[in-house]
Design an enzyme around this catalytic site. Structure first.
Site, PDB file in Angstrom:
ATOM      1  N   SER A 681      -1.756   3.678   8.284  1.00  0.00           N
ATOM      2  CA  SER A 681      -2.571   4.365   7.289  1.00  0.00           C
ATOM      3  C   SER A 681      -4.031   3.921   7.287  1.00  0.00           C
ATOM      4  O   SER A 681      -4.849   4.498   6.571  1.00  0.00           O
ATOM      5  CB  SER A 681      -1.983   4.150   5.887  1.00  0.00           C
ATOM      6  N   LYS A 724      -1.555   2.679  -3.885  1.00  0.00           N
ATOM      7  CA  LYS A 724      -2.888   2.629  -3.279  1.00  0.00           C
ATOM      8  C   LYS A 724      -3.948   3.161  -4.231  1.00  0.00           C
ATOM      9  O   LYS A 724      -5.035   2.567  -4.379  1.00  0.00           O
ATOM     10  CB  LYS A 724      -2.896   3.423  -1.975  1.00  0.00           C
TER      11      LYS A 724
END
Length: 801
Positions: A681, A724
């Site tokens: 990611s 996140k």
């Protein structure tokens, strides 16, 4: 035809009851009636014979002529013996048959006119007569063998005679036949015919004796077996007493049989247990085999066969319990309430297996406890962490030393119910070795089609697990085998937000710790700001375990001050928190004051929540080397290689020197180098940092990004978006770039976070560069999609409650 005339005479008569005497026979019998004794005395005194005739009815005391048979026996009295009590024992000898013509007197004794009938001496000897005599001999021999009181001497007297009349009289006299049958033979004057009648009676008597012997044999066999068992048991009792075991075996066997009968066991189980009890009964009390059987029976009989708790299937009551015990966890609560709603409509539904997956400390085990309390089921917990032996699940064979049932059956026994809630904790931490694979053994347990006949190796009989509600917990799904995961419905528990932790602390943790430490709310006051500072500065976790320990530390500090001084209450605020707990262990990530070249804010997911992850890139003169540092995994290194290839393929459009890969060295670094990092990611963050360093363009300061990059510059979806974005919000980020495919996941993000961030879905790296670097990528052949902002919180779909 001439009529035969016989002599007649008057003589004393004696009426016999149940007795018959034949001619030429000696017989002794007792006489008790006075008239009979007088008749005997008269015959003895006068030297006359006496006429002995049987009564028709034995109950008549003073018989008349009609009470006596017509045919009797003229006899001589041989001996009279006086007995005590006015009784007389007499011995008589029959001489011939006589016909009673009339009774001449009845007082003081009977006297009768009797016609003497001499025995027929001449008869024709024929084969038929000889056959009849032989048949009589055979029958009489059989009778003597069968009769208990007959002696072989009786047979010798018969064998010496060839007179059928005498043979018939002799056998009839010595057989214990009925008086009527004897009278019939006495009244038959023809010798051969008399012998035929005797044969018939003798044949019937032999058959009766054979039946008696057969029945006596059966009774004797039964008595012999019973006596044998009795003797053996008595010997066992004596031996047990000598060994100090005083009859424990018999009472124990009886107790086992009583328990088996009292329990409502399936027929297969009852038959198996009765068989084992029978084996135990034959074993010595202290033998090793008896110990194994006793342990087996005790274990099986202690299981809750057919014992169930009554469920409380009430959705609203369960909702109140779950809300009171846990804050948040809306998806989990919703799924549990759905299960109860279906259970309320269809009580027979089975096969409910739920897997709660999430980081440590988010309440997976406690939610299972609350579910058990909400539906009124007993609960047992099985910790599967580190289990690497299949026998831990299915049990050991009972013949092994130290054998015991598996953990599933042990938990059922502990719960004392056939429909408990079994919590299989840490199912992702199962191991395996040469002793088998416990995860494969769980396939049967967690399969609604198979577990109704679950067979534990120790029990050896099926046990129904279909009514059990299984809840499993795991920290990650990666290590759970796919076939096992396929049997469970996965519910994910994500990290708590700071605001959720505040509410959990106020509603659950603080009251719980106050109670544990003997404190009241008046003695200790903890402000909301102190709780928030405690969460931000002293904990970094997805759950609330460390937070609970820190609250416990504050309670200890407060208790110490209250006990050691005159202080009656302690108030904990943001200002004195550092004095109590020391310097904060964690500091929030601060954004740089100015925009920098080659520094990009990435977003990372960890087991304790989300974090802001800086990506630094520097370009120096060199020979085209690429250096990666920061304790990176293989996937992250491959992301850097993909980003470099993408930049080389688009160098002219990005404004980068075409030969930079020959003249420049690129160093990419991830701070906090001691912390392992891996995952795809960070792809677009690495790409952005490298382009910024190569072009000298600063990156926007209040922007963070996450997404996987491909060689063609596509941005692929990632996981952990909730954690996140929470880290971005906590660090002061204002804009988050996320893959277009993750736009649907924004609905699950906390409302506060959605309101404080601007989300920009992107599909191509060109859009990322345009947003982060204000870099317009010029490519006549490619029409770039313009970056667009995600709708603000007010425009997004409302978060499901």
């Amino acid at each position: 035809m001439t009529m035969t005339t016989y002599e007649t005479a008057v003589m004393p008569a004696l009426a016999l009851r149940g007795l018959t005497i034949f001619p030429n026979m000696l017989l002794h019998f007792d006489v008790g009636r006075k008239s009979s004794i007088k008749a005997l005395d008269e015959a003895m005194t006068s030297g006359q014979p006496i006429f002995l005739v049987s009564q028709r009815d034995l109950a008549v005391e003073e018989p008349k002529g009609e009470d006596l048979y017509n045919i009797g026996t003229v006899s001589n009295v041989r001996q009279i013996l006086r007995l005590p009590g006015d009784n007389v024992r007499v011995m008589v000898e029959g001489t011939c048959r006589g016909r009673l013509l009339e009774l001449t007197q009845t007082e003081p004794h009977l006297a009768a006119r009797v016609e003497e009938i001499p025995e027929e001496k001449q008869f024709r000897r024929s084969a038929r007569t000889e056959a009849l005599i032989r048949q009589t001999y055979e029958l009489f021999e059989s009778y003597i063998e069968l009769a208990p009181k007959m002696t072989p001497d009786v047979l010798l007297s018969v064998l010496s005679s060839e007179d059928p009349g005498y043979i018939a009289d002799y056998i009839a006299q010595n057989l214990p036949m009925r008086p009527n049958d004897k009278q019939v033979i006495l009244e038959e004057l023809r010798p051969v015919r008399r012998l035929e009648k005797l044969c018939q009676s003798l044949r019937r008597e032999v058959e009766i004796l054979e039946l008696e012997h057969e029945m006596q044999g059966k009774v004797r066999d039964q008595l012999t077996r019973s006596q044998r068992d009795y003797v053996l048991r008595e010997q066992m009792k004596v031996l047990q007493q000598e060994l100090g075991e005083d009859g424990q075996g018999d009472s124990e066997i009886a107790e086992y049989r009583q328990k088996i009968q009292a329990l409502k066991l399936p027929q297969e189980v009852a038959d198996k247990l009765n068989k084992e009890v029978g084996r135990l009964e034959k074993q010595p009390y202290s033998s090793a085999e008896a110990t194994v059987l006793r342990n087996y029976l005790d274990t099986v009989l202690e299981l809750p066969w057919g014992k169930r708790t009554r469920e409380r299937v009430n959705v609203e009551a369960a909702r109140k319990v779950l809300d009171a015990d846990h804050y948040g966890l809306d998806k989990v609560k919703e799924r549990i309430l759905e299960f109860l709603a279906v259970k309320q409509l269809s009580p027979q539904i089975r096969g409910q297996i739920i897997c709660l997956v999430g980081p440590p400390g988010v309440g997976k085990t406690s939610i299972a406890t609350s579910v058990a309390k909400a539906i009124h089921r007993k609960m047992a917990r099985i910790s599967l962490g580190g289990v690497h032996d299949e026998a831990e699940i299915r049990g050991h064979r009972k013949t092994y030393v130290g054998a015991m049932p598996g953990r599933i059956i042990a938990a059922i026994k502990q719960a004392d119910s056939c429909n408990p809630l079994l919590l299989l904790d840490e199912i992702d931490k199962l191991g395996n070795d040469q002793r088998g694979d416990p995860a494969s053994a769980l396939l049967e347990v967690l399969d609604a089609e198979q577990n109704s006949t679950f067979r534990d190796h120790f029990l050896e009989v099926p046990f129904d697990l279909s009514d059990v509600l299984f809840i499993t917990t795991a920290n990650t799904l990666d290590t759970i085998p796919k076939p096992l995961l396929d049997r469970m419905e996965v519910i994910e528990l994500t990290s708590y937000t700071d605001e959720e932790k505040v509410q959990i602390a106020k509603r659950h943790l603080i009251p719980k710790e106050f109670k544990r430490h003997g404190l009241s709310r008046t003695q200790v006051r903890l402000s909301d700001e102190a709780i928030r500072t405690l969460i931000r500065g002293y904990t970094r976790e997805s759950g609330v375990r460390i937070l609970e320990r820190q609250i416990a530390a504050l309670c200890r500090k407060a208790a110490m001050r209250i006990v050691s001084g005159d202080i009656k209450s302690v108030t904990i605020t943001e200002s004195n928190l550092e004095k109590l707990l020391g310097i904060p262990r964690y500091h929030p990530d601060h954004l740089p004051q100015t925009e920098q070249v080659g520094v990009v804010n990435g977003l990372a997911w960890t087991s304790v929540g989300g974090e802001l992850l800086e990506v630094e890139a520097a370009v120096v003169a060199g020979t085209g080397k690429v250096e990666l540092t920061g304790n990176l995994g293989d996937v992250m290194k491959e992301s850097a290689q993909a980003a470099l290839t993408y930049i080389r393929s688009r160098a002219s459009q990005l404004g980068v020197e075409p030969d930079f890969y020959k003249t420049k060295d690129i160093h990419i670094h991830f701070p906090e180098g001691a912390v392992p990092k891996d995952g795809p990611s960070a792809g677009i963050a690495i790409t952005t940092a490298m382009v910024s360093a190569l072009t000298g363009t600063p990156v926007r300061r209040e922007l963070a990004m996450t997404g996987e990059v491909t060689l063609r510059g596509r941005v692929l979806a990632i996981g952990g978006l909730k954690e996140k974005t929470m880290a971005a919000y906590r660090s002061g980020i204002r804009t988050v770039l996320l893959p277009k495919d993750n736009e649907k996941d924004l609905e699950e993000i906390d409302q506060t976070v959605r309101a404080g961030l601007r989300f920009v879905p992107v599909e191509q790296v060109d859009q990322v560069l345009a947003e982060a670097l204000d870099l317009k990528v010029c490519d006549p052949g490619v029409e770039l999609a313009q970056p667009h902002a995600a709708p603000q919180a007010a425009e997004l779909p409302a978060m499901r409650q």
